[in-house]
Design a protein around this motif. Structure first.
Motif, PDB file in Angstrom:
ATOM      1  N   LEU A 247       0.821  -1.213   0.000  1.00 46.68           N
ATOM      2  CA  LEU A 247       0.000   0.000   0.000  1.00 46.68           C
ATOM      3  C   LEU A 247       0.848   1.253   0.000  1.00 46.68           C
ATOM      4  CD1 LEU A 247      -2.660  -1.108   2.657  1.00 46.68           C
ATOM      5  CD2 LEU A 247      -2.766  -1.329   0.169  1.00 46.68           C
ATOM      6  N   LEU A 248       2.104   1.105   0.424  1.00 47.50           N
ATOM      7  CA  LEU A 248       3.054   2.223   0.434  1.00 47.50           C
ATOM      8  C   LEU A 248       4.296   1.794  -0.322  1.00 47.50           C
ATOM      9  CD1 LEU A 248       3.001   3.614   4.092  1.00 47.50           C
ATOM     10  CD2 LEU A 248       2.036   4.675   2.056  1.00 47.50           C
ATOM     11  N   HIS A 249       4.875   2.734  -1.045  1.00 50.05           N
ATOM     12  CA  HIS A 249       6.089   2.439  -1.805  1.00 50.05           C
ATOM     13  C   HIS A 249       7.121   3.521  -1.540  1.00 50.05           C
ATOM     14  CE1 HIS A 249       3.884  -0.595  -4.135  1.00 50.05           C
ATOM     15  NE2 HIS A 249       2.898   0.283  -4.179  1.00 50.05           N
ATOM     16  N   PHE A 250       8.352   3.122  -1.322  1.00 46.65           N
ATOM     17  CA  PHE A 250       9.430   4.065  -1.081  1.00 46.65           C
ATOM     18  C   PHE A 250      10.466   3.936  -2.196  1.00 46.65           C
ATOM     19  CE2 PHE A 250       7.674   2.943   3.049  1.00 46.65           C
ATOM     20  CZ  PHE A 250       7.382   4.187   3.565  1.00 46.65           C
ATOM     21  N   ASP A 251      10.806   5.057  -2.795  1.00 48.97           N
ATOM     22  CA  ASP A 251      11.782   5.049  -3.888  1.00 48.97           C
ATOM     23  C   ASP A 251      13.195   4.996  -3.322  1.00 48.97           C
ATOM     24  OD1 ASP A 251       9.737   5.259  -5.720  1.00 48.97           O
ATOM     25  OD2 ASP A 251       9.731   7.465  -5.596  1.00 48.97           O
TER      26      ASP A 251
END
Length: 217
Positions: free
Chosen positions: A213-217
């Motif tokens: 649900l969350l993505h970190f680059d």
């Protein structure tokens, strides 16, 4: 006082239930509906404690769809399914949609009164046979190697609130984004944490990342 909204496509059934329940043990019937759309409108208008919901209503919105929509917009509302369907599929789908209880139309009157009181107090009510079937299904899924995911217990609105929570939005901001009241957000938030077994925001963020649900680059 426990206020009731009766939803059934048969007028004679609604009339019989009103005669049975109105004035019994602190209960009062505030409205009747013959299908799901009417039930949703009246629930918003009358704010009953419990909705007695039939499932099969061929003319209009069916009970399962109505339950899901009601629980999304009125999370504090309790829905007790009153149906002729003694069937696992209907039972599982009703509970997944957000029903607090499930009872058959051929149950004794006293059983129905007990079910309404139980649900109105915020507790779940299932007949012993239904509870046994739910537990049996859960065990079979575990034995088959399937890991039941609590995420599927969340309503669509609760899933939306979960995503905004994980992004760090405050209740007021979430309310503005979803066009609902802050109190409703607080209720959804409490249900999300309870259903997922989470206690803190870091746990919630970790869960959200794991679910994608969350993505970190």
């Amino acid at each position: 006082m426990t206020t009731l909204l009766i939803v059934d496509d048969h007028a004679v059934v609604r009339s019989g239930l009103r005669m049975l329940l109105d004035g019994r043990q602190g209960m009062t019937v505030v409205g009747e509906a013959s299908e799901g759309n009417e039930a949703i409108r009246l629930a918003h208008e009358l704010k009953p404690t419990v909705v007695l919901m039939d499932l099969s209503m061929p003319h209009g919105k069916d009970g399962l769809t109505a339950i899901a929509e009601l629980k999304s917009s009125l999370p504090d509302l309790y829905v007790l399914v009153l149906t002729m369907h003694d069937d696992d599929e209907y039972l599982f789908r009703a509970i997944h949609a957000g029903a607090s209880g499930y009872i058959l139309k051929n149950s004794p009157h006293e059983e129905l009164l007990t079910a309404i009181q139980t649900v109105a107090e915020g507790n779940a009510y299932l007949l012993p046979t239904a509870t046994k079937r739910l537990m049996s299904d859960y065990v079979q899924r575990l034995r088959a190697g399937e890991q039941p995911d609590a995420y599927e217990l969340l309503s669509e609105r609760e899933k939306e609130v979960l995503e905004w929570m994980a992004k760090g939005y405050a209740n007021k901001d979430i309310a503005e984004q979803l066009i609902i009241s802050v109190k409703t957000v607080e209720t959804h938030r409490s249900h999300v944490m309870e259903k997922l077994g989470l206690k803190t925001r870091p746990e919630l963020i970790k869960y959200a990342v794991k679910k994608g649900l969350l993505h970190f680059d």
